[in-house]
Design an enzyme around this catalytic site. Structure first.
Site, PDB file in Angstrom:
ATOM      1  N   ASP A  21       0.827  -1.210   0.000  1.00 22.20           N
ATOM      2  CA  ASP A  21       0.000   0.000   0.000  1.00 22.20           C
ATOM      3  C   ASP A  21       0.862   1.261   0.000  1.00 22.20           C
ATOM      4  OD1 ASP A  21      -2.285   1.492   0.020  1.00 22.20           O
ATOM      5  OD2 ASP A  21      -2.734   1.196   2.141  1.00 22.20           O
ATOM      6  N   GLY A  24       0.093   5.498  -4.396  1.00 20.08           N
ATOM      7  CA  GLY A  24      -0.493   6.794  -4.754  1.00 20.08           C
ATOM      8  C   GLY A  24       0.088   7.920  -3.907  1.00 20.08           C
ATOM      9  N   ARG A  34      -0.101   9.116 -10.182  1.00 19.43           N
ATOM     10  CA  ARG A  34      -0.226   7.873  -9.411  1.00 19.43           C
ATOM     11  C   ARG A  34       0.464   6.691 -10.110  1.00 19.43           C
ATOM     12  NH1 ARG A  34      -3.857   7.479  -5.492  1.00 19.43           N
ATOM     13  NH2 ARG A  34      -4.192   5.277  -5.892  1.00 19.43           N
ATOM     14  N   HIS A  38       2.896   3.326  -9.001  1.00 20.98           N
ATOM     15  CA  HIS A  38       2.731   1.890  -9.282  1.00 20.98           C
ATOM     16  C   HIS A  38       3.981   1.331  -9.955  1.00 20.98           C
ATOM     17  CE1 HIS A  38      -1.280   2.137  -7.878  1.00 20.98           C
ATOM     18  NE2 HIS A  38      -1.796   2.735  -8.932  1.00 20.98           N
ATOM     19  N   SER A  67     -10.666  -6.817  -5.865  1.00 19.36           N
ATOM     20  CA  SER A  67     -11.918  -6.763  -6.628  1.00 19.36           C
ATOM     21  C   SER A  67     -12.589  -5.400  -6.471  1.00 19.36           C
ATOM     22  CB  SER A  67     -12.847  -7.908  -6.212  1.00 19.36           C
ATOM     23  OG  SER A  67     -12.856  -8.056  -4.810  1.00 19.36           O
ATOM     24  N   GLU A  68     -12.139  -4.612  -5.496  1.00 18.89           N
ATOM     25  CA  GLU A  68     -12.691  -3.258  -5.320  1.00 18.89           C
ATOM     26  C   GLU A  68     -11.922  -2.217  -6.148  1.00 18.89           C
ATOM     27  OE1 GLU A  68     -12.177  -5.262  -2.451  1.00 18.89           O
ATOM     28  OE2 GLU A  68     -14.300  -5.798  -2.563  1.00 18.89           O
ATOM     29  N   TRP A  70     -11.559  -1.954  -9.187  1.00 19.99           N
ATOM     30  CA  TRP A  70     -12.208  -1.555 -10.450  1.00 19.99           C
ATOM     31  C   TRP A  70     -12.872  -0.203 -10.316  1.00 19.99           C
ATOM     32  CZ3 TRP A  70     -10.660  -4.429 -14.346  1.00 19.99           C
ATOM     33  CH2 TRP A  70     -10.349  -5.769 -14.136  1.00 19.99           C
ATOM     34  N   LEU A 132      10.466 -21.025  -4.219  1.00 23.27           N
ATOM     35  CA  LEU A 132       9.543 -20.033  -3.649  1.00 23.27           C
ATOM     36  C   LEU A 132       8.281 -20.029  -4.506  1.00 23.27           C
ATOM     37  CD1 LEU A 132       9.152 -17.405  -1.796  1.00 23.27           C
ATOM     38  CD2 LEU A 132      10.049 -16.130  -3.718  1.00 23.27           C
ATOM     39  N   ARG A 189       1.583  -5.002   6.082  1.00 22.91           N
ATOM     40  CA  ARG A 189       0.979  -3.932   5.280  1.00 22.91           C
ATOM     41  C   ARG A 189       1.829  -2.685   5.407  1.00 22.91           C
ATOM     42  NH1 ARG A 189      -5.245  -2.448   4.296  1.00 22.91           N
ATOM     43  NH2 ARG A 189      -4.896  -0.746   2.832  1.00 22.91           N
ATOM     44  N   ARG A 195      -5.235  -2.154   8.380  1.00 22.30           N
ATOM     45  CA  ARG A 195      -6.454  -2.878   7.984  1.00 22.30           C
ATOM     46  C   ARG A 195      -6.059  -4.108   7.178  1.00 22.30           C
ATOM     47  NH1 ARG A 195      -7.886   2.244   6.677  1.00 22.30           N
ATOM     48  NH2 ARG A 195      -7.119   2.030   4.558  1.00 22.30           N
ATOM     49  N   SER A 197      -8.407  -5.222   4.767  1.00 25.25           N
ATOM     50  CA  SER A 197      -8.991  -4.884   3.458  1.00 25.25           C
ATOM     51  C   SER A 197      -9.372  -6.095   2.600  1.00 25.25           C
ATOM     52  CB  SER A 197      -8.035  -3.977   2.674  1.00 25.25           C
ATOM     53  OG  SER A 197      -7.822  -2.781   3.365  1.00 25.25           O
TER      54      SER A 197
HETATM   55  C1  FPP Z   1      -1.725   0.303  -3.423  1.00 25.63           C
HETATM   56  O1  FPP Z   1      -1.342   1.628  -3.574  1.00 25.63           O
HETATM   57  C2  FPP Z   1      -1.275  -0.516  -4.519  1.00 25.63           C
HETATM   58  C3  FPP Z   1      -2.076  -1.072  -5.478  1.00 25.63           C
HETATM   59  C4  FPP Z   1      -3.518  -0.884  -5.579  1.00 25.63           C
HETATM   60  C5  FPP Z   1      -1.544  -1.907  -6.525  1.00 25.63           C
HETATM   61  C6  FPP Z   1      -0.312  -2.670  -6.200  1.00 25.63           C
HETATM   62  C7  FPP Z   1       0.430  -2.727  -7.436  1.00 25.63           C
HETATM   63  C8  FPP Z   1       1.773  -2.708  -7.552  1.00 25.63           C
HETATM   64  C9  FPP Z   1       2.731  -2.766  -6.451  1.00 25.63           C
HETATM   65  C10 FPP Z   1       2.368  -2.627  -8.878  1.00 25.63           C
HETATM   66  C11 FPP Z   1       1.816  -3.561  -9.856  1.00 25.63           C
HETATM   67  C12 FPP Z   1       2.149  -4.943  -9.568  1.00 25.63           C
HETATM   68  C13 FPP Z   1       1.396  -5.921 -10.037  1.00 25.63           C
HETATM   69  C14 FPP Z   1       1.754  -7.336  -9.737  1.00 25.63           C
HETATM   70  C15 FPP Z   1       0.196  -5.607 -10.841  1.00 25.63           C
HETATM   71  P1  FPP Z   1      -2.469   2.727  -3.628  1.00 25.63           P
HETATM   72  O2  FPP Z   1      -2.603   3.139  -5.070  1.00 25.63           O
HETATM   73  O3  FPP Z   1      -3.714   2.246  -3.000  1.00 25.63           O
HETATM   74  O4  FPP Z   1      -1.789   3.857  -2.795  1.00 25.63           O
HETATM   75  P2  FPP Z   1      -2.502   4.989  -1.929  1.00 25.63           P
HETATM   76  O5  FPP Z   1      -3.280   4.278  -0.857  1.00 25.63           O
HETATM   77  O6  FPP Z   1      -1.349   5.764  -1.400  1.00 25.63           O
HETATM   78  O7  FPP Z   1      -3.362   5.770  -2.862  1.00 25.63           O
END
Ligand code: FPP
Length: 245
Positions: A21, A24, A34, A38, A67-68, A70, A132, A189, A195, A197
């Protein structure tokens, strides 16, 4: 007087699950879109896989897309799918060389066809690897997973192939997408959120939870080691009494 046991001498977790997490927030702090967060998140994932291997962890499970998720803007979803394609393309040879098996859990039906195909190919190619197991949760939600398992068992009952009394925790577990994987010993986390989640709710029954303030793109191998040290300091009791030693 007996010395306190050295926590580092305790076993490393066999299975670590990570809620990655903070991508963003990392991007915002650096004045970037954002998607840049990623992208850096993928690099952090690489470090985590490397670190897990070096520590002797046998299972690493990461929450890639819930799943959320989207509900996010289409452009961000497209970028995540693009990153996923690129991750599989660029990483699969390296994973295979390092004897790592790639495993994906979650509902694939909603993933783009080419992504679903790439996943299936990567899983087949690495199926025999056993150093692994890297499990990536994609379009995954734990309540959906449990409901799907219950539905499958209900169908077996309705068809007369399963007696209701035969539905035990073990039987239900065998209908989950994680069947065959050990439960996570440690769930980590990042980003300071505390959380679960909708991640591995059933499997987390006895997991140790570790929350770290670091944002996922900044996560490095030393952070994984620190989380493992924290885990090793915990006394796992599974409902038993506190030991007196
Ligand atoms: C949470 O950060 C991260 C995600 C929703 C996606 C996790 C994805 C990656 C680490 C990169 C892609 C890797 C794969 C395997 C697809 P957030 O965007 O919720 O951050 P925020 O809470 O600060 O907004």
């Amino acid at each position: 007087m007996a010395h306190a046991p050295d926590p580092a001498a305790r076993p490393v977790p066999r299975h670590i699950a990570i809620i990655m997490d903070g991508n963003g927030r990392w991007a915002r702090r650096h004045g970037l879109p954002r998607t840049a967060g990623h992208r850096r998140g993928v690099e952090a994932l690489r470090r985590a896989v490397q670190g897990a291997g070096e520590l002797g962890v046998r299972h690493l499970t990461v929450f890639g897309f819930s799943s959320e998720n989207w509900k996010r803007p289409a452009s961000e979803i497209e970028d995540l799918m693009w990153l996923l394609r690129r991750y599989i393309q660029s990483e699969i040879a390296e994973l295979h060389k390092n004897n790592i098996r790639l495993n994906v859990i979650g509902d694939r039906a909603r993933l783009p066809d080419d992504v679903a195909r790439m996943i299936a190919d990567a899983e087949t190619r690495t199926a025999e690897n056993d150093a692994l197991v890297l499990t990536v949760a994609l379009n995954y939600g734990s309540r959906n997973e449990i409901a799907a398992a219950a539905r499958r068992l209900a169908e077996e009952v309705a068809a007369g192939r399963l007696a209701p009394e035969a539905i035990t925790p073990e039987r239900l577990e065998s209908a989950l997408s994680t069947a065959g994987l050990p439960d996570p010993d440690l769930i980590l986390r990042t980003s300071g959120e505390q959380r679960i989640s909708n991640f591995l709710l059933w499997q987390a029954a006895y997991s140790e939870l570790v929350f770290m303030d670091k944002l996922w793109p900044d996560f490095g191998e030393s952070d994984l080691t620190e989380a493992v040290r924290e885990y090793q300091r915990r006394e796992r009791r599974y409902g038993a009494a506190i030991s007196s030693s």
